[in-house]
Design a protein around this motif. Structure first.
Motif, PDB file in Angstrom:
ATOM      1  N   ASP A  60       0.842  -1.196   0.000  1.00  0.00           N
ATOM      2  CA  ASP A  60       0.000   0.000   0.000  1.00  0.00           C
ATOM      3  C   ASP A  60       0.879   1.248   0.000  1.00  0.00           C
ATOM      4  O   ASP A  60       2.002   1.253   0.518  1.00  0.00           O
ATOM      5  N   THR A  61       0.364   2.316  -0.560  1.00  0.00           N
ATOM      6  CA  THR A  61       1.126   3.550  -0.738  1.00  0.00           C
ATOM      7  C   THR A  61       1.707   4.056   0.577  1.00  0.00           C
ATOM      8  O   THR A  61       0.977   4.295   1.545  1.00  0.00           O
ATOM      9  N   SER A  63       3.462   2.516   2.736  1.00  0.00           N
ATOM     10  CA  SER A  63       3.550   1.529   3.813  1.00  0.00           C
ATOM     11  C   SER A  63       4.956   0.959   3.918  1.00  0.00           C
ATOM     12  O   SER A  63       5.774   1.064   2.999  1.00  0.00           O
ATOM     13  N   GLN A  66       5.548  -1.519   1.087  1.00  0.00           N
ATOM     14  CA  GLN A  66       5.893  -0.917  -0.194  1.00  0.00           C
ATOM     15  C   GLN A  66       7.340  -0.446  -0.205  1.00  0.00           C
ATOM     16  O   GLN A  66       8.069  -0.644  -1.185  1.00  0.00           O
ATOM     17  N   ASP A 134       2.810   0.070  -6.312  1.00  0.00           N
ATOM     18  CA  ASP A 134       1.924  -0.014  -5.152  1.00  0.00           C
ATOM     19  C   ASP A 134       0.757  -0.966  -5.438  1.00  0.00           C
ATOM     20  O   ASP A 134       0.459  -1.286  -6.585  1.00  0.00           O
ATOM     21  N   VAL A 136      -2.983  -2.487  -2.911  1.00  0.00           N
ATOM     22  CA  VAL A 136      -4.021  -2.012  -1.989  1.00  0.00           C
ATOM     23  C   VAL A 136      -3.788  -2.423  -0.545  1.00  0.00           C
ATOM     24  O   VAL A 136      -4.621  -2.145   0.329  1.00  0.00           O
ATOM     25  N   GLY A 137      -2.673  -3.103  -0.254  1.00  0.00           N
ATOM     26  CA  GLY A 137      -2.319  -3.360   1.133  1.00  0.00           C
ATOM     27  C   GLY A 137      -2.978  -4.570   1.752  1.00  0.00           C
ATOM     28  O   GLY A 137      -3.208  -5.597   1.102  1.00  0.00           O
ATOM     29  N   GLU A 187      -3.099   3.249  -7.160  1.00  0.00           N
ATOM     30  CA  GLU A 187      -4.380   2.689  -6.713  1.00  0.00           C
ATOM     31  C   GLU A 187      -5.265   3.722  -6.030  1.00  0.00           C
ATOM     32  O   GLU A 187      -6.486   3.579  -6.000  1.00  0.00           O
ATOM     33  N   HIS A 188      -4.656   4.760  -5.504  1.00  0.00           N
ATOM     34  CA  HIS A 188      -5.421   5.788  -4.800  1.00  0.00           C
ATOM     35  C   HIS A 188      -5.774   6.978  -5.690  1.00  0.00           C
ATOM     36  O   HIS A 188      -6.498   7.874  -5.246  1.00  0.00           O
TER      37      HIS A 188
END
Length: 341
Positions: A60-61, A63, A66, A134, A136-137, A187-188
């Protein structure tokens, strides 16, 4: 006697220069073939099982997972002797939290990762090969590994860079410079590529084209079992780019090139939905390589064991062959379209 020696030296240098400029950069030449064949399903698989492993926590962005994936990617670039843009001073372009705000969401600081091979003749002209790294975590304790989205594109860019570097080692360095751009925050909201386009390391006026890779490791229900790839946007801004990509395909992997998503009426509107669009909106020609919407898209089941590695290899080789021609052809491709969509 001195004049004869000087003349001989000048003639020798001229002959060396002539040999350098007449090297065979065609698809039939050894320089291309050796580099092209260095892109293997085994190496793609090895890297993807690391990039999309559970300990990357879904990337995730901003994180920790990442960032860990980014460190691994940089280690591979260093191992292969591929540096970063000199003006940047490192492989990282910081993307601040303040630049990634949408829908009330607050994201931590993150980084684009940039690797770079300078051109031998047209240093100032830049070919970009991009993918977002990235995903989505983790949700409710479940890791969303994002092997196809966009682990597949991430490892393809790494392998394409290695292929260009192999060619360079053998005296076939690209005539134009190549930027290998791994963006964050896709993704965001396409944040990393938007930030790069607004804070470019190289002038956008010097950016020849962007070849963007987002999901190339699977097939969708419509094309199950086919040897294909969707190519999106390749003729929107340049009549040259689609022709070059089709010629590269014909000379190499011979995939079925599907242009379904070029239809302006297509409800998925994919031309706008990945990082290439932040180049296209600046009137830079783009081609987006994509495998379609499959049953594991944005699910926790998008795992590396479901990737079709031989097909991933072919698609990566197609992008490499297209980038090779863009980098080595005598003339920069034309921009004879306009982004009006």
């Amino acid at each position: 006697m001195k004049n004869i020696k000087i003349y001989g030296l000048v003639l020798g240098l001229a002959l060396l220069q002539n040999c350098a400029t007449t090297k065979n950069f065609s698809y039939d030449g050894k320089g291309f073939k050796d580099a092209y064949n260095s892109i293997t399903s085994a190496e793609l698989k090895e890297n993807l099982y690391i990039i999309a492993a559970d300990d990357m926590e879904g990337r995730d962005t901003g994180s920790a997972g990442q960032k860990k994936a980014g460190v691994y990617m940089i280690e591979q670039y260093k191992k292969n002797g591929i540096g970063f843009p000199p003006a940047l001073g490192s492989y990282y372009q910081k993307v601040p939290s303040a630049s990634m705000k949408k829908y009330g969401e607050t994201l931590p600081d993150s980084e684009n990762i940039l690797a770079f091979i300078p051109g031998t003749e047209k240093l100032e002209e830049i070919i970009v090969v991009s993918a977002h790294y990235d995903h989505v975590g983790t949700k409710n304790g479940v890791v969303y590994n994002g092997a196809d989205d966009d682990g597949s594109g991430t490892v393809a860019v790494m392998e394409i860079a290695e292929a260009f570097q192999e060619a360079k080692k053998k005296g076939y360095g690209p005539k134009r410079s190549i930027l290998f751009l791994h963006v964050t925050g896709e993704e965001h909201g396409l944040f990393g590529s938007e930030y790069y386009s607004e804070n470019p390391v190289f002038p956008l006026a010097n950016t020849v084209a962007d070849l963007n890779i987002d999901m190339i490791g699977r097939d969708d229900p419509e094309n199950r079992g086919k040897q294909y790839v969707y190519v999106i946007g390749s003729e929107m801004l340049s009549s040259d780019l689609k022709k070059i990509n089709e010629a590269a395909n014909d000379k190499t992997v011979k995939l079925e090139l599907n242009y379904k998503y070029d239809d302006p009426k297509d409800p998925q509107r994919l031309y706008y939905r990945s990082d290439h669009y932040n180049f296209a909106k600046h009137n830079i020609p783009v081609a987006f390589f994509f495998d379609g919407i499959h049953e594991d898209y944005h699910k926790s089941t998008d795992d590396p064991d479901k990737i079709d590695y031989p097909l991933l290899q072919k698609r990566a080789q197609l992008v490499f062959a297209t980038a090779w021609e863009l980098a080595n052809r005598p003339d920069r491709i034309v921009v004879d379209g306009k982004n009006t969509r």
